[in-house]
Scaffold this active site. Structure first.
Site, short mmCIF file in Angstrom:
data_model
loop_
_atom_site.label_atom_id
_atom_site.label_comp_id
_atom_site.label_asym_id
_atom_site.label_seq_id
_atom_site.Cartn_x
_atom_site.Cartn_y
_atom_site.Cartn_z
N MET A 127 -18.48 171.87 22.99
CA MET A 127 -18.55 173.15 22.36
C MET A 127 -20.10 173.83 22.61
SD MET A 127 -16.62 173.14 18.91
CE MET A 127 -17.79 172.31 17.94
N GLY A 166 -17.85 161.42 22.97
CA GLY A 166 -18.70 160.49 22.48
C GLY A 166 -18.23 159.83 21.38
N LYS A 176 -19.92 159.31 18.92
CA LYS A 176 -20.41 159.71 17.61
C LYS A 176 -19.41 160.29 16.87
CE LYS A 176 -23.06 162.78 15.31
NZ LYS A 176 -22.42 164.11 15.44
N ASP A 177 -18.53 161.22 17.42
CA ASP A 177 -17.21 161.41 16.73
C ASP A 177 -16.21 160.42 16.76
OD1 ASP A 177 -18.39 164.16 15.77
OD2 ASP A 177 -18.38 164.64 18.16
N HIS A 216 -24.19 164.84 25.19
CA HIS A 216 -23.10 165.62 26.39
C HIS A 216 -23.72 165.14 27.81
CE1 HIS A 216 -23.20 168.59 22.98
NE2 HIS A 216 -21.98 168.37 23.03
O1 PAF Z 1 -16.44 167.22 20.03
C1 PAF Z 1 -16.30 168.32 20.36
O2 PAF Z 1 -17.40 168.97 20.64
C2 PAF Z 1 -15.14 169.06 20.14
O3 PAF Z 1 -14.38 168.55 18.78
C3 PAF Z 1 -14.23 169.29 21.26
C4 PAF Z 1 -13.84 167.70 21.74
C5 PAF Z 1 -15.03 169.67 22.31
C6 PAF Z 1 -12.93 170.10 20.87
O4 PAF Z 1 -13.31 171.48 20.63
#
Ligand code: PAF
Length: 285
Positions: free
Chosen positions: A33, A150, A152-153, A40
């Protein structure tokens, strides 16, 4: 260092990807995002190592935000993001507008059951449906062989892996380790929301998880004891407001009652002021 192409039109990206496939080139997708940080960057780096071409999507996906969430205030900086992508050799930055992704009469969603209603899904009921829908679209647009997420999520990673498995999608999902600040705070675009005082308080998440991890390393397997240790450490920080402290099995995300016997995810969500932070570790994988 070559500049990536910045493209907003999904059909245009798809056309280039189709040509790459014809030439036998592999494609790595890094869905983001934007407001890119070192977490990232590590995903992009890995994608560039493992693929001939790399597509980074930068799209603040409206359908994964609830009505009272931070869609409008979510930080954006395309110029800085482009510099990160250029330095990592990204070929395409896919940067659509919401209208490019969700035209008139958009009616189709991809939803994963059960594992999306626990942990973050409890307070963010539409979130994961928005994520799986957009991730599907991004995979179809980029024709990627691999996509990078990641750790993290952690719940997002489990949900995306489940979707790919359940729907026989022909793509490899690559999970990458959490990248942290020097004081242990997990890197996140949302850290920008923290005031100076809140920023000082925020490493409590990692401190609490480290304590639990040490306890598990020393042989502790009682899930209640692990949750209690984390909760007590978090409660020492007056600015921390706990949303959940969970020990769940790593695949179906069901609460572990009693002893930990298989791979688990130890995950927490905590508000520091108005900012919601998440962090986790996996154990026994
Ligand atoms: O992790 C994120 O930044 C968002 O959930 C993603 C995977 C880009 C989907 O919009």
């Amino acid at each position: 260092m070559s500049e990536p192409q910045i493209i907003s039109n999904p059909a245009e990206v798809q056309k280039i990807a189709r040509q790459w496939k014809k030439e036998g080139l592999s494609i790595g997708l890094v869905p983001t995002m934007g407001y890119l940080h070192d977490g990232h960057r590590s995903l992009i780096h890995k994608a560039a190592e493992q693929n001939d071409r790399v597509v980074v999507s930068i799209f603040v996906n409206p359908i994964q935000f609830g009505p009272n969430e931070d869609l409008d205030s979510y930080p954006r900086d395309l110029e800085a993001d482009t510099a990160v992508c250029a330095s990592e050799g990204v070929d395409i930055i896919f940067h659509p507008e919401p209208k490019d992704m969700y035209g008139e009469h958009f009616l189709t969603h991809v939803a994963v059951d059960d594992i999306t209603t626990v942990l973050c899904g409890k307070t963010r009921p539409i979130h994961f449906r928005g994520v799986t829908t957009v991730v599907n679209k991004l995979m179809n647009i980029s024709k990627a062989d691999r996509a990078y997420f990641g750790q993290k999520d952690a719940q997002q990673l489990v949900v995306v892996k489940r979707m790919v498995k359940d729907l026989n999608m022909d793509i490899e999902i690559v999970g990458c380790p959490i990248v942290r600040e020097e004081d242990g705070l997990a890197k996140s675009s949302r850290n920008k929301y923290l005031s100076a005082e809140e920023r000082k308080a925020a490493p409590v998440l990692n401190r609490a998880l480290t304590k639990a991890h040490d306890l598990m390393d020393a042989g502790e397997r009682n899930a209640d004891k692990i949750r209690q240790t984390i909760t007590e450490e978090l409660q020492k920080e007056p600015l921390a407001d706990i949303e959940y402290v969970s020990v769940v099995d790593a695949e179906l995300l069901k609460d572990v009652e009693g002893e930990v016997t298989g791979p688990v995810l130890v995950a927490i969500a905590v508000r520091i002021g108005t900012t919601r932070l998440i962090d986790n570790f996996s154990f026994g994988e």
